[in-house]
Design a protein around this motif. Structure first.
Motif, PDB file in Angstrom:
ATOM      1  N   CYS A 124      -1.107  -0.307   9.535  1.00 61.68           N
ATOM      2  CA  CYS A 124      -1.156   1.115   9.894  1.00 61.68           C
ATOM      3  C   CYS A 124      -2.370   1.832   9.299  1.00 61.68           C
ATOM      4  N   SER A 125      -3.198   1.121   8.533  1.00 64.11           N
ATOM      5  CA  SER A 125      -4.387   1.731   7.930  1.00 64.11           C
ATOM      6  C   SER A 125      -5.370   2.131   9.038  1.00 64.11           C
ATOM      7  N   THR A 126      -6.291   3.052   8.718  1.00 60.07           N
ATOM      8  CA  THR A 126      -7.387   3.346   9.654  1.00 60.07           C
ATOM      9  C   THR A 126      -8.566   2.482   9.247  1.00 60.07           C
ATOM     10  N   ILE A 127      -8.910   1.512  10.094  1.00 58.59           N
ATOM     11  CA  ILE A 127     -10.010   0.600   9.749  1.00 58.59           C
ATOM     12  C   ILE A 127     -10.924   0.406  10.962  1.00 58.59           C
ATOM     13  N   GLY A 183       0.849  -1.206   0.000  1.00 53.45           N
ATOM     14  CA  GLY A 183       0.000   0.000   0.000  1.00 53.45           C
ATOM     15  C   GLY A 183       0.870   1.236   0.000  1.00 53.45           C
ATOM     16  N   LEU A 184       1.188   1.723  -1.228  1.00 47.47           N
ATOM     17  CA  LEU A 184       2.136   2.840  -1.367  1.00 47.47           C
ATOM     18  C   LEU A 184       1.401   4.064  -1.909  1.00 47.47           C
ATOM     19  N   GLY A 185       0.304   4.421  -1.262  1.00 48.91           N
ATOM     20  CA  GLY A 185      -0.482   5.575  -1.686  1.00 48.91           C
ATOM     21  C   GLY A 185       0.058   6.860  -1.084  1.00 48.91           C
ATOM     22  N   ASN A 186      -0.836   7.808  -0.842  1.00 47.18           N
ATOM     23  CA  ASN A 186      -0.425   9.116  -0.312  1.00 47.18           C
ATOM     24  C   ASN A 186       0.401   8.985   0.968  1.00 47.18           C
ATOM     25  N   MET A 187      -0.019   8.088   1.826  1.00 45.89           N
ATOM     26  CA  MET A 187       0.678   7.915   3.106  1.00 45.89           C
ATOM     27  C   MET A 187       1.805   6.892   2.992  1.00 45.89           C
ATOM     28  N   GLY A 188       1.482   5.718   2.427  1.00 48.92           N
ATOM     29  CA  GLY A 188       2.428   4.603   2.410  1.00 48.92           C
ATOM     30  C   GLY A 188       3.728   4.903   1.691  1.00 48.92           C
ATOM     31  N   ALA A 192     -13.340  13.891   2.952  1.00 42.49           N
ATOM     32  CA  ALA A 192     -13.794  12.512   2.731  1.00 42.49           C
ATOM     33  C   ALA A 192     -13.171  11.569   3.756  1.00 42.49           C
ATOM     34  N   MET A 193     -11.903  11.843   4.119  1.00 41.16           N
ATOM     35  CA  MET A 193     -11.212  11.009   5.127  1.00 41.16           C
ATOM     36  C   MET A 193     -11.847  11.236   6.498  1.00 41.16           C
ATOM     37  N   MET A 194     -12.165  12.502   6.806  1.00 41.27           N
ATOM     38  CA  MET A 194     -12.823  12.783   8.087  1.00 41.27           C
ATOM     39  C   MET A 194     -14.163  12.075   8.137  1.00 41.27           C
ATOM     40  N   MET A 254      -0.605  -0.406   4.525  1.00 44.89           N
ATOM     41  CA  MET A 254      -1.175   0.952   4.621  1.00 44.89           C
ATOM     42  C   MET A 254      -2.218   1.061   3.509  1.00 44.89           C
ATOM     43  N   LEU A 255      -3.403   0.509   3.786  1.00 38.79           N
ATOM     44  CA  LEU A 255      -4.440   0.307   2.773  1.00 38.79           C
ATOM     45  C   LEU A 255      -5.677   1.148   3.097  1.00 38.79           C
ATOM     46  N   PRO A 256      -6.596   1.296   2.112  1.00 42.29           N
ATOM     47  CA  PRO A 256      -7.718   2.205   2.337  1.00 42.29           C
ATOM     48  C   PRO A 256      -8.655   1.821   3.490  1.00 42.29           C
ATOM     49  N   SER A 269      -8.567  -8.879   3.227  1.00 39.23           N
ATOM     50  CA  SER A 269      -8.261  -9.777   2.108  1.00 39.23           C
ATOM     51  C   SER A 269      -6.761  -9.921   1.900  1.00 39.23           C
ATOM     52  N   VAL A 270      -5.996  -8.856   2.073  1.00 39.72           N
ATOM     53  CA  VAL A 270      -4.532  -8.987   1.910  1.00 39.72           C
ATOM     54  C   VAL A 270      -3.958  -9.912   2.997  1.00 39.72           C
ATOM     55  N   TYR A 271      -4.477  -9.807   4.223  1.00 44.25           N
ATOM     56  CA  TYR A 271      -3.998 -10.702   5.283  1.00 44.25           C
ATOM     57  C   TYR A 271      -4.353 -12.159   4.958  1.00 44.25           C
ATOM     58  N   PRO A 317      -2.705   2.473  13.696  1.00 39.80           N
ATOM     59  CA  PRO A 317      -3.090   3.621  12.868  1.00 39.80           C
ATOM     60  C   PRO A 317      -2.305   4.866  13.279  1.00 39.80           C
ATOM     61  N   VAL A 318      -2.320   5.854  12.394  1.00 39.43           N
ATOM     62  CA  VAL A 318      -1.450   7.010  12.609  1.00 39.43           C
ATOM     63  C   VAL A 318      -2.237   8.309  12.713  1.00 39.43           C
ATOM     64  N   SER A 319      -1.620   9.248  13.406  1.00 42.71           N
ATOM     65  CA  SER A 319      -2.110  10.621  13.405  1.00 42.71           C
ATOM     66  C   SER A 319      -1.037  11.455  12.729  1.00 42.71           C
ATOM     67  N   LEU A 350      -1.179  -2.205  -5.956  1.00 40.03           N
ATOM     68  CA  LEU A 350      -1.896  -2.569  -7.197  1.00 40.03           C
ATOM     69  C   LEU A 350      -1.588  -1.564  -8.309  1.00 40.03           C
ATOM     70  N   SER A 351      -1.183  -0.359  -7.921  1.00 33.36           N
ATOM     71  CA  SER A 351      -0.911   0.693  -8.912  1.00 33.36           C
ATOM     72  C   SER A 351       0.526   0.625  -9.431  1.00 33.36           C
ATOM     73  N   LYS A 352       0.649   0.593 -10.769  1.00 36.60           N
ATOM     74  CA  LYS A 352       1.969   0.528 -11.415  1.00 36.60           C
ATOM     75  C   LYS A 352       2.760   1.809 -11.146  1.00 36.60           C
TER      76      LYS A 352
HETATM   77  P1  NAD Z   1      -4.403   5.984  -0.739  1.00 32.42           P
HETATM   78  O1  NAD Z   1      -5.711   5.638  -1.358  1.00 32.42           O
HETATM   79  O2  NAD Z   1      -3.615   7.131  -1.268  1.00 32.42           O
HETATM   80  O3  NAD Z   1      -3.449   4.687  -0.747  1.00 32.42           O
HETATM   81  C1  NAD Z   1      -3.895   3.378  -0.620  1.00 32.42           C
HETATM   82  C2  NAD Z   1      -3.053   2.516  -1.543  1.00 32.42           C
HETATM   83  O4  NAD Z   1      -3.400   1.147  -1.341  1.00 32.42           O
HETATM   84  C3  NAD Z   1      -3.268   2.810  -3.040  1.00 32.42           C
HETATM   85  O5  NAD Z   1      -2.031   3.113  -3.642  1.00 32.42           O
HETATM   86  C4  NAD Z   1      -3.882   1.523  -3.575  1.00 32.42           C
HETATM   87  O6  NAD Z   1      -3.488   1.231  -4.903  1.00 32.42           O
HETATM   88  C5  NAD Z   1      -3.328   0.514  -2.609  1.00 32.42           C
HETATM   89  N1  NAD Z   1      -4.099  -0.739  -2.535  1.00 32.42           N
HETATM   90  C6  NAD Z   1      -5.436  -0.907  -2.423  1.00 32.42           C
HETATM   91  N2  NAD Z   1      -5.740  -2.225  -2.352  1.00 32.42           N
HETATM   92  C7  NAD Z   1      -4.563  -2.893  -2.451  1.00 32.42           C
HETATM   93  C8  NAD Z   1      -4.215  -4.269  -2.429  1.00 32.42           C
HETATM   94  N3  NAD Z   1      -5.129  -5.226  -2.339  1.00 32.42           N
HETATM   95  N4  NAD Z   1      -2.906  -4.592  -2.545  1.00 32.42           N
HETATM   96  C9  NAD Z   1      -1.953  -3.622  -2.646  1.00 32.42           C
HETATM   97  N5  NAD Z   1      -2.223  -2.300  -2.676  1.00 32.42           N
HETATM   98  C10 NAD Z   1      -3.509  -1.950  -2.562  1.00 32.42           C
HETATM   99  O7  NAD Z   1      -4.742   6.188   0.827  1.00 32.42           O
HETATM  100  P2  NAD Z   1      -3.839   6.955   1.920  1.00 32.42           P
HETATM  101  O8  NAD Z   1      -4.199   8.392   1.957  1.00 32.42           O
HETATM  102  O9  NAD Z   1      -2.419   6.547   1.738  1.00 32.42           O
HETATM  103  O10 NAD Z   1      -4.440   6.311   3.248  1.00 32.42           O
HETATM  104  C11 NAD Z   1      -4.117   4.976   3.659  1.00 32.42           C
HETATM  105  C12 NAD Z   1      -4.716   4.733   5.038  1.00 32.42           C
HETATM  106  O11 NAD Z   1      -4.194   5.708   5.955  1.00 32.42           O
HETATM  107  C13 NAD Z   1      -6.240   4.906   5.077  1.00 32.42           C
HETATM  108  O12 NAD Z   1      -6.762   3.905   5.924  1.00 32.42           O
HETATM  109  C14 NAD Z   1      -6.443   6.295   5.670  1.00 32.42           C
HETATM  110  O13 NAD Z   1      -7.660   6.421   6.372  1.00 32.42           O
HETATM  111  C15 NAD Z   1      -5.253   6.392   6.621  1.00 32.42           C
HETATM  112  N6  NAD Z   1      -4.798   7.772   6.907  1.00 32.42           N
HETATM  113  C16 NAD Z   1      -4.681   8.692   5.907  1.00 32.42           C
HETATM  114  C17 NAD Z   1      -4.245   9.984   6.222  1.00 32.42           C
HETATM  115  C18 NAD Z   1      -4.094  11.027   5.136  1.00 32.42           C
HETATM  116  O14 NAD Z   1      -3.931  12.202   5.477  1.00 32.42           O
HETATM  117  N7  NAD Z   1      -4.112  10.640   3.858  1.00 32.42           N
HETATM  118  C19 NAD Z   1      -3.907  10.320   7.536  1.00 32.42           C
HETATM  119  C20 NAD Z   1      -4.010   9.342   8.529  1.00 32.42           C
HETATM  120  C21 NAD Z   1      -4.455   8.059   8.206  1.00 32.42           C
END
Ligand code: NAD
Length: 294
Positions: free
Chosen positions: A92-95, A8-13, A240-242, A64-66, A73-75, A118-120, A32-34
């Protein structure tokens, strides 16, 4: 060398995983994202072709997933069948608390040590390595989880047993959502009463209305220069996150039989703000809706 699997290498990861590389650890990454994988390679990580491949031979597995469904499912499909039994598993995801407890129970039944953490702190803290982690795990495992999370953290706090990290996170964010709306309403009322916003800020921040939403993240532009209110409510913590966190809090409150009328009202107001197009805006931008401008 410590080997970290990061899923999970999104905005946070992406920022968090990069800090594991900077700490001298070998990071095997999967998303999942290239595009996310290409960015990871630029940051010194090794890309894996699947989550199952990433976790093989890892000492630490970070997710660090949505949301809860992605983590479960990943687990079930990748981590538990493929990771080494002595690997530390940390989500570390918020779930939701329920999914966090179920995942930890299944992991522990198979002999793993698992934590919800989870993180703040937003994306800036993720890149800067200054997140606060709220950890739910067995007392005797905490020291090792603390070491695992250290390169990404300003603080790592043991909240209690499995699920306690998620419980702390949603209680904190429910309080934040409510307090932000309260501060916004006070500014709107002050405006309608002809009170100068700056004067109101100076008084309330030195009186009993003082709180983080007012003095560190003021929704009215001007008094706190670093707040998103001075950048048109861009960036920061998306509404949307809030809303997601407030929904998790309401679901947990219903399950636990806890009365949270203000949490429910905050959820309804953020839902309205998101419906009206505020999803990607900073959550303090809800003041524009309350002023009748959104
Ligand atoms: P994001 O959507 O930017 O990143 C999630 C990543 O997970 C995406 O890159 C997506 O492709 C990947 N993903 C989804 N399913 C997958 C799978 N099965 N296998 C591999 N990769 C997969 O989200 P984010 O902003 O990085 O947030 C992640 C978590 O952190 C959320 O639970 C969010 O609530 C929490 N969080 C976010 C913030 C914030 O400011 N963005 C702050 C604190 C906590």
């Amino acid at each position: 060398m410590t080997r970290v699997a990061f899923i999970g290498l999104g905005n946070m990861g992406s920022g968090m995983a990069a800090n594991q590389v900077k700490a001298g650890r070998e990071v095997v990454a999967f998303d999942l994202s290239k595009e996310a994988l290409a960015r990871a390679a630029e940051q010194g990580m090794t890309g894996a072709s699947s989550a199952s491949e990433a976790v093989k031979d890892a000492d630490i597995v970070v997710t660090m997933l949505p949301a809860g469904s992605h983590v479960s499912s990943v687990y079930m499909e990748a981590i538990l069948p493929n990771a080494r039994k002595d690997a530390l598993l940390v989500d570390c995801s918020t779930i939701d608390v329920d999914s966090a407890r179920t995942v930890a129970r299944d992991a522990s039944m198979q002999g793993f040590r698992a934590a919800d953490a989870p993180v703040s702190g937003g994306t800036a803290a993720a890149s800067g390595g200054t997140l606060t982690f709220m950890v739910g795990c067995r007392e005797q495992d905490f020291a090792e989880f603390e070491q695992a999370l250290k390169p990404m953290a300003k603080a790592v706090i043991h909240a209690g047993a499995s699920g306690a990290g998620q419980a702390a996170k949603i209680c904190n964010n429910m309080l934040l959502g409510i307090s932000m709306i309260g501060v916004c309403e006070a500014f709107v009322l002050a405006e309608r009463l002809g009170l100068d916003a700056r004067k109101f800020f100076d008084i309330a921040s030195n009186a009993s209305g003082q709180c983080w939403s007012l003095t560190s993240y003021c929704p009215w532009p001007g008094p706190v220069p670093a707040a998103p209110s001075n950048r048109g409510y861009e960036g920061g913590f998306a509404a949307a996150m809030m809303l997601k966190d407030l929904k998790l809090a309401q679901d947990a409150a219903e399950m636990a039989g806890a009365p949270t009328p203000l949490g429910g009202a905050a959820e309804a107001l953020f839902d309205e703000f998101v419906q009206r197009g505020g999803a990607a805006r900073d959550f303090s931008g809800i003041i524009e809706m309350l002023r009748g401008k959104a």
